[in-house]
Design a protein around this motif. Structure first.
Motif, PDB file in Angstrom:
ATOM      1  N   VAL A 158      -0.072  88.906  -4.228  1.00  0.00           N
ATOM      2  CA  VAL A 158      -0.815  88.300  -5.523  1.00  0.00           C
ATOM      3  C   VAL A 158      -0.071  89.223  -6.709  1.00  0.00           C
ATOM      4  O   VAL A 158      -0.519  90.344  -6.659  1.00  0.00           O
ATOM      5  CB  VAL A 158      -2.056  88.262  -5.546  1.00  0.00           C
ATOM      6  N   VAL A 159       0.745  88.622  -7.514  1.00  0.00           N
ATOM      7  CA  VAL A 159       1.385  89.751  -8.691  1.00  0.00           C
ATOM      8  C   VAL A 159       0.524  89.758  -9.819  1.00  0.00           C
ATOM      9  O   VAL A 159       0.346  90.568 -10.399  1.00  0.00           O
ATOM     10  CB  VAL A 159       2.949  88.884  -9.113  1.00  0.00           C
ATOM     11  N   ASP A 160      -0.022  88.417 -10.114  1.00  0.00           N
ATOM     12  CA  ASP A 160      -1.042  88.565 -11.450  1.00  0.00           C
ATOM     13  C   ASP A 160      -1.921  87.214 -11.369  1.00  0.00           C
ATOM     14  O   ASP A 160      -1.481  86.215 -10.782  1.00  0.00           O
ATOM     15  CB  ASP A 160      -0.069  88.442 -12.393  1.00  0.00           C
ATOM     16  N   LEU A 161      -2.857  87.223 -11.955  1.00  0.00           N
ATOM     17  CA  LEU A 161      -3.921  86.191 -12.129  1.00  0.00           C
ATOM     18  C   LEU A 161      -3.952  86.010 -13.655  1.00  0.00           C
ATOM     19  O   LEU A 161      -4.548  87.097 -14.258  1.00  0.00           O
ATOM     20  CB  LEU A 161      -5.248  86.426 -11.502  1.00  0.00           C
ATOM     21  N   LEU A 162      -3.731  84.982 -14.150  1.00  0.00           N
ATOM     22  CA  LEU A 162      -3.977  84.526 -15.640  1.00  0.00           C
ATOM     23  C   LEU A 162      -5.132  83.294 -15.540  1.00  0.00           C
ATOM     24  O   LEU A 162      -4.828  82.165 -15.096  1.00  0.00           O
ATOM     25  CB  LEU A 162      -2.526  84.055 -16.288  1.00  0.00           C
ATOM     26  N   VAL A 163      -6.392  83.687 -15.970  1.00  0.00           N
ATOM     27  CA  VAL A 163      -7.376  82.829 -15.818  1.00  0.00           C
ATOM     28  C   VAL A 163      -7.747  82.612 -17.273  1.00  0.00           C
ATOM     29  O   VAL A 163      -8.015  83.401 -18.130  1.00  0.00           O
ATOM     30  CB  VAL A 163      -8.543  83.387 -15.075  1.00  0.00           C
ATOM     31  N   GLY A 164      -7.938  81.388 -17.604  1.00  0.00           N
ATOM     32  CA  GLY A 164      -8.505  80.932 -18.939  1.00  0.00           C
ATOM     33  C   GLY A 164      -9.105  79.535 -18.930  1.00  0.00           C
ATOM     34  O   GLY A 164      -9.538  78.955 -17.918  1.00  0.00           O
ATOM     35  N   THR A 165      -9.613  78.996 -20.208  1.00  0.00           N
ATOM     36  CA  THR A 165     -10.394  77.720 -20.164  1.00  0.00           C
ATOM     37  C   THR A 165      -9.265  76.935 -21.235  1.00  0.00           C
ATOM     38  O   THR A 165      -8.852  77.645 -22.322  1.00  0.00           O
ATOM     39  CB  THR A 165     -11.651  77.835 -20.704  1.00  0.00           C
ATOM     40  N   GLU A 166      -9.065  75.834 -20.945  1.00  0.00           N
ATOM     41  CA  GLU A 166      -8.295  74.920 -21.827  1.00  0.00           C
ATOM     42  C   GLU A 166      -9.042  74.903 -23.242  1.00  0.00           C
ATOM     43  O   GLU A 166     -10.251  74.295 -23.304  1.00  0.00           O
ATOM     44  CB  GLU A 166      -7.974  73.632 -21.263  1.00  0.00           C
ATOM     45  N   VAL A 211       3.701  79.724  -8.316  1.00  0.00           N
ATOM     46  CA  VAL A 211       2.907  79.769  -9.110  1.00  0.00           C
ATOM     47  C   VAL A 211       1.806  78.715  -8.764  1.00  0.00           C
ATOM     48  O   VAL A 211       2.175  77.373  -8.473  1.00  0.00           O
ATOM     49  CB  VAL A 211       3.075  79.413 -10.905  1.00  0.00           C
ATOM     50  N   TRP A 212       0.644  78.973  -8.498  1.00  0.00           N
ATOM     51  CA  TRP A 212      -0.661  78.252  -7.852  1.00  0.00           C
ATOM     52  C   TRP A 212      -1.624  78.189  -8.830  1.00  0.00           C
ATOM     53  O   TRP A 212      -2.069  79.173  -9.346  1.00  0.00           O
ATOM     54  CB  TRP A 212      -1.179  78.872  -6.517  1.00  0.00           C
ATOM     55  N   VAL A 213      -1.713  76.807  -9.183  1.00  0.00           N
ATOM     56  CA  VAL A 213      -2.632  76.489 -10.411  1.00  0.00           C
ATOM     57  C   VAL A 213      -3.779  76.186  -9.869  1.00  0.00           C
ATOM     58  O   VAL A 213      -4.035  75.091  -8.990  1.00  0.00           O
ATOM     59  CB  VAL A 213      -1.958  75.261 -11.341  1.00  0.00           C
ATOM     60  N   TRP A 214      -4.866  76.736  -9.990  1.00  0.00           N
ATOM     61  CA  TRP A 214      -6.350  76.528  -9.588  1.00  0.00           C
ATOM     62  C   TRP A 214      -7.104  75.919 -10.627  1.00  0.00           C
ATOM     63  O   TRP A 214      -7.236  76.577 -11.644  1.00  0.00           O
ATOM     64  CB  TRP A 214      -6.873  77.662  -8.731  1.00  0.00           C
ATOM     65  N   GLU A 215      -7.768  74.819 -10.425  1.00  0.00           N
ATOM     66  CA  GLU A 215      -8.833  74.408 -11.697  1.00  0.00           C
ATOM     67  C   GLU A 215     -10.103  74.269 -10.712  1.00  0.00           C
ATOM     68  O   GLU A 215     -10.339  73.793  -9.864  1.00  0.00           O
ATOM     69  CB  GLU A 215      -8.402  72.929 -11.967  1.00  0.00           C
ATOM     70  N   ALA A 216     -11.014  74.982 -11.490  1.00  0.00           N
ATOM     71  CA  ALA A 216     -12.222  75.266 -11.045  1.00  0.00           C
ATOM     72  C   ALA A 216     -13.570  74.560 -11.954  1.00  0.00           C
ATOM     73  O   ALA A 216     -13.106  74.867 -13.179  1.00  0.00           O
ATOM     74  CB  ALA A 216     -12.857  76.503 -10.630  1.00  0.00           C
ATOM     75  N   ALA A 262      -6.765  78.912 -13.317  1.00  0.00           N
ATOM     76  CA  ALA A 262      -6.175  79.935 -13.037  1.00  0.00           C
ATOM     77  C   ALA A 262      -4.859  79.820 -12.691  1.00  0.00           C
ATOM     78  O   ALA A 262      -4.392  78.847 -11.884  1.00  0.00           O
ATOM     79  CB  ALA A 262      -7.038  80.657 -11.923  1.00  0.00           C
ATOM     80  N   PHE A 263      -4.008  80.681 -13.261  1.00  0.00           N
ATOM     81  CA  PHE A 263      -2.317  80.568 -12.743  1.00  0.00           C
ATOM     82  C   PHE A 263      -2.352  82.024 -11.982  1.00  0.00           C
ATOM     83  O   PHE A 263      -2.354  82.994 -12.394  1.00  0.00           O
ATOM     84  CB  PHE A 263      -1.442  80.788 -13.885  1.00  0.00           C
ATOM     85  N   MET A 264      -2.152  81.692 -10.734  1.00  0.00           N
ATOM     86  CA  MET A 264      -2.036  82.645  -9.682  1.00  0.00           C
ATOM     87  C   MET A 264      -0.421  82.929  -9.425  1.00  0.00           C
ATOM     88  O   MET A 264       0.070  81.994  -8.753  1.00  0.00           O
ATOM     89  CB  MET A 264      -2.763  82.335  -8.506  1.00  0.00           C
ATOM     90  N   LEU A 265      -0.015  83.836  -9.761  1.00  0.00           N
ATOM     91  CA  LEU A 265       1.333  84.241  -9.703  1.00  0.00           C
ATOM     92  C   LEU A 265       1.630  85.219  -8.499  1.00  0.00           C
ATOM     93  O   LEU A 265       1.016  86.120  -8.109  1.00  0.00           O
ATOM     94  CB  LEU A 265       2.037  85.116 -10.883  1.00  0.00           C
TER      95      LEU A 265
END
Length: 121
Positions: free
Chosen positions: A96-104, A66-71, A12-15
């Motif tokens: 929290v401006v935006d959340l961009l969540v994905g899987t590599e 930008v806070w990058v969270w890896e779960a 998750a890229f937490m902007l």
């Protein structure tokens, strides 16, 4: 190559954007607030999550960090967000401006192909 049957890690890229309340604190007050008000709640409410932080205020007026969270999975990510929402981090110290969540390389997993990567030396 067959598709993996295990769930892919979630990134998750937490902007976020700092708030006037956060900026009004001294550096020492910010560190203390983060280590006493945010970190313990996240650690108590989550497992399988790690984070990295990037400063972007030199390049963007809309997003300061930008806070990058890896779960390890979607449940761990959900617990992280639930925990953060219970702290002053969420909408008090940071917007929290935006959340961009994905899987590599999700496409590779979906289609059972090798991930395309680049290497530059």
């Amino acid at each position: 190559m067959p598709a993996e049957t295990t769930q892919a890690p979630v990134t998750a890229f937490m902007l976020v954007k700092t708030t006037p309340e956060w900026l009004a604190m001294t550096v020492e007050e910010r560190v203390r607030a983060f280590t006493t008000e945010v970190v313990p709640v996240v650690e108590a409410g989550t497992t399988g999550v790690r984070s990295r932080f990037y400063d972007t205020e030199f390049y963007s007026a809309r997003v300061t960090d930008v806070w990058v969270w890896e779960a390890e999975d979607h449940r761990a990510y959900q617990f992280l967000v639930d925990a953060l929402r219970e702290t002053p981090f969420w909408d008090r110290y940071f917007e929290v401006v935006d959340l961009l969540v994905g899987t590599e390389n999700g496409y590779a997993r979906t289609y059972g192909v090798e991930a395309v990567t680049s290497i530059s030396t």
